[in-house]
Design a protein around this motif. Structure first.
Motif, PDB file in Angstrom:
ATOM      1  N   TYR A 298     -16.040   7.112  17.677  1.00 36.38           N
ATOM      2  CA  TYR A 298     -15.358   8.106  18.507  1.00 36.38           C
ATOM      3  C   TYR A 298     -14.554   9.055  17.622  1.00 36.38           C
ATOM      4  CZ  TYR A 298     -16.393   4.419  21.854  1.00 36.38           C
ATOM      5  OH  TYR A 298     -17.018   3.460  22.595  1.00 36.38           O
ATOM      6  N   ALA A 299     -14.767  10.341  17.810  1.00 32.42           N
ATOM      7  CA  ALA A 299     -14.070  11.343  16.994  1.00 32.42           C
ATOM      8  C   ALA A 299     -12.569  11.349  17.251  1.00 32.42           C
ATOM      9  CB  ALA A 299     -14.664  12.727  17.267  1.00 32.42           C
ATOM     10  N   TRP A 300     -12.140  10.927  18.445  1.00 34.98           N
ATOM     11  CA  TRP A 300     -10.724  10.987  18.801  1.00 34.98           C
ATOM     12  C   TRP A 300      -9.925   9.781  18.279  1.00 34.98           C
ATOM     13  CZ3 TRP A 300      -9.365   6.777  21.721  1.00 34.98           C
ATOM     14  CH2 TRP A 300     -10.389   6.122  22.415  1.00 34.98           C
ATOM     15  N   VAL A 301     -10.609   8.771  17.742  1.00 39.10           N
ATOM     16  CA  VAL A 301      -9.918   7.586  17.218  1.00 39.10           C
ATOM     17  C   VAL A 301      -9.445   7.879  15.797  1.00 39.10           C
ATOM     18  CG1 VAL A 301     -10.170   5.181  16.540  1.00 39.10           C
ATOM     19  CG2 VAL A 301     -11.227   5.996  18.655  1.00 39.10           C
ATOM     20  N   PRO A 302      -8.145   7.737  15.509  1.00 39.02           N
ATOM     21  CA  PRO A 302      -7.628   8.056  14.171  1.00 39.02           C
ATOM     22  C   PRO A 302      -8.100   7.053  13.122  1.00 39.02           C
ATOM     23  CG  PRO A 302      -5.907   7.054  15.504  1.00 39.02           C
ATOM     24  CD  PRO A 302      -7.069   7.310  16.427  1.00 39.02           C
ATOM     25  N   LEU A 303      -8.289   7.531  11.910  1.00 40.77           N
ATOM     26  CA  LEU A 303      -8.702   6.681  10.789  1.00 40.77           C
ATOM     27  C   LEU A 303      -7.620   6.633   9.718  1.00 40.77           C
ATOM     28  CD1 LEU A 303     -12.447   7.789  10.460  1.00 40.77           C
ATOM     29  CD2 LEU A 303     -11.517   5.818  11.693  1.00 40.77           C
ATOM     30  N   TRP A 304      -6.367   6.589  10.153  1.00 38.84           N
ATOM     31  CA  TRP A 304      -5.247   6.533   9.228  1.00 38.84           C
ATOM     32  C   TRP A 304      -5.321   5.257   8.381  1.00 38.84           C
ATOM     33  CZ3 TRP A 304      -2.406   7.471  14.315  1.00 38.84           C
ATOM     34  CH2 TRP A 304      -2.458   8.840  14.644  1.00 38.84           C
ATOM     35  N   SER A 305      -4.913   5.348   7.135  1.00 39.04           N
ATOM     36  CA  SER A 305      -5.047   4.227   6.206  1.00 39.04           C
ATOM     37  C   SER A 305      -4.210   3.010   6.599  1.00 39.04           C
ATOM     38  CB  SER A 305      -4.674   4.683   4.788  1.00 39.04           C
ATOM     39  OG  SER A 305      -3.340   5.149   4.760  1.00 39.04           O
ATOM     40  N   TRP A 306      -3.115   3.220   7.345  1.00 39.84           N
ATOM     41  CA  TRP A 306      -2.243   2.096   7.690  1.00 39.84           C
ATOM     42  C   TRP A 306      -2.749   1.282   8.883  1.00 39.84           C
ATOM     43  CZ3 TRP A 306      -0.653   2.377  12.672  1.00 39.84           C
ATOM     44  CH2 TRP A 306      -0.572   3.650  13.267  1.00 39.84           C
ATOM     45  N   ILE A 307      -3.803   1.766   9.537  1.00 40.36           N
ATOM     46  CA  ILE A 307      -4.295   1.066  10.734  1.00 40.36           C
ATOM     47  C   ILE A 307      -4.873  -0.299  10.380  1.00 40.36           C
ATOM     48  CG2 ILE A 307      -6.055   1.117  12.556  1.00 40.36           C
ATOM     49  CD1 ILE A 307      -5.556   4.115  12.777  1.00 40.36           C
ATOM     50  N   HIS A 308      -5.643  -0.372   9.296  1.00 40.09           N
ATOM     51  CA  HIS A 308      -6.213  -1.661   8.904  1.00 40.09           C
ATOM     52  C   HIS A 308      -5.132  -2.692   8.570  1.00 40.09           C
ATOM     53  CE1 HIS A 308      -9.186  -4.076   6.197  1.00 40.09           C
ATOM     54  NE2 HIS A 308      -8.941  -4.692   7.337  1.00 40.09           N
ATOM     55  N   PRO A 309      -4.135  -2.350   7.715  1.00 36.50           N
ATOM     56  CA  PRO A 309      -3.046  -3.313   7.478  1.00 36.50           C
ATOM     57  C   PRO A 309      -2.302  -3.692   8.760  1.00 36.50           C
ATOM     58  CG  PRO A 309      -3.006  -1.599   5.813  1.00 36.50           C
ATOM     59  CD  PRO A 309      -4.017  -1.166   6.835  1.00 36.50           C
ATOM     60  N   ALA A 310      -2.103  -2.710   9.648  1.00 37.03           N
ATOM     61  CA  ALA A 310      -1.420  -3.008  10.908  1.00 37.03           C
ATOM     62  C   ALA A 310      -2.230  -3.995  11.740  1.00 37.03           C
ATOM     63  CB  ALA A 310      -1.182  -1.722  11.695  1.00 37.03           C
ATOM     64  N   TYR A 311      -3.536  -3.807  11.748  1.00 36.82           N
ATOM     65  CA  TYR A 311      -4.425  -4.738  12.456  1.00 36.82           C
ATOM     66  C   TYR A 311      -4.295  -6.144  11.878  1.00 36.82           C
ATOM     67  CZ  TYR A 311      -8.756  -7.259  13.424  1.00 36.82           C
ATOM     68  OH  TYR A 311      -9.666  -8.231  13.768  1.00 36.82           O
ATOM     69  N   LEU A 312      -4.298  -6.256  10.544  1.00 36.64           N
ATOM     70  CA  LEU A 312      -4.193  -7.559   9.892  1.00 36.64           C
ATOM     71  C   LEU A 312      -2.850  -8.227  10.174  1.00 36.64           C
ATOM     72  CD1 LEU A 312      -5.832  -6.774   6.422  1.00 36.64           C
ATOM     73  CD2 LEU A 312      -6.844  -7.999   8.367  1.00 36.64           C
ATOM     74  N   VAL A 313      -1.776  -7.425  10.209  1.00 37.59           N
ATOM     75  CA  VAL A 313      -0.448  -7.979  10.513  1.00 37.59           C
ATOM     76  C   VAL A 313      -0.416  -8.520  11.938  1.00 37.59           C
ATOM     77  CG1 VAL A 313       1.973  -7.387  10.891  1.00 37.59           C
ATOM     78  CG2 VAL A 313       0.811  -6.593   8.825  1.00 37.59           C
TER      79      VAL A 313
END
Length: 204
Positions: free
Chosen positions: A117-132
């Motif tokens: 989805y083009a509207w979903v952000p791909l910010w770098s902090w999202i993956h670490p936030a997901y893991l936390v």
């Protein structure tokens, strides 16, 4: 007679009963993760996806039941509270019956910072936030088990008036809060992993 004996022992030794049930639950989960419980058929990625969706529904329903149970006990509606909490516990048992085959016979999905989805952000902090969030969910799930079981054992072996003389209310509040937060984070990470972002499947 046997049932009455078990009930009496659980009533007289709620902490011991809780520790025994907790140990059995932990052993089953750890044994499944370690591949020591050869009970699960190979379900593949499709089966994992199906069980993941089912687990999300079960956890959402369990969260609703817990919130209702908390609301009703604050209003003094003991019977409704008991039904809600027993329903929540039954749903968590159902979760376990779905989760163990998913892990033991399927595998795991790892978060990938990509989206269809083009509207979903791909910010770098999202993956670490997901893991936390995932880590907090797992830790709270582990911690909630003995608290939930202790409150449940007391609730099942004591009448409403007797419970006032136990630590059911105190432990129950902590158990419910821990459980609700864990379930909520579990559903949030499910949405991120299965609907908003991509995932890499790793077979068991």
């Amino acid at each position: 007679m046997a049932t009455a004996g078990v009930h009496r022992r659980a009533r007289d030794r709620p902490l011991g009963t809780t520790l025994l049930l907790t140990a059995l639950g932990y052993a089953l989960v750890v044994g499944t993760f370690a591949g020591l419980v050869p009970l699960y058929p190979d379900i593949g990625e499709r089966g994992v996806n199906l069980l993941s969706h089912s687990i999300a529904v079960v956890n959402t329903l369990a969260t609703i039941a817990l919130v209702l149970g908390w609301y009703w006990i604050r209003r003094g509606e003991v019977d409704r509270h008991r039904i809600a909490m027993m329903s929540a516990f039954a749903l968590i048992v159902l979760f376990l019956l779905l989760y163990l085959p998913k892990v033991g016979g399927g595998g795991e999905k790892h978060f990938v910072l990509e989206s269809a989805y083009a509207w979903v952000p791909l910010w770098s902090w999202i993956h670490p936030a997901y893991l936390v969030m995932l880590a907090i969910h797992i830790v709270l799930s582990v911690l909630a088990v003995p608290l939930v079981l202790y409150a449940l054992v007391l609730g099942l072996t004591h009448g409403p008036t007797e419970l006032a003389e136990t630590r059911h209310a105190t432990v129950g509040r902590i158990a419910a809060a821990t459980w609700i937060l864990s379930l909520t984070l579990g559903v949030v990470t499910y949405v991120l992993l299965n609907h908003l972002y991509a995932a890499e499947f790793v077979p068991a």
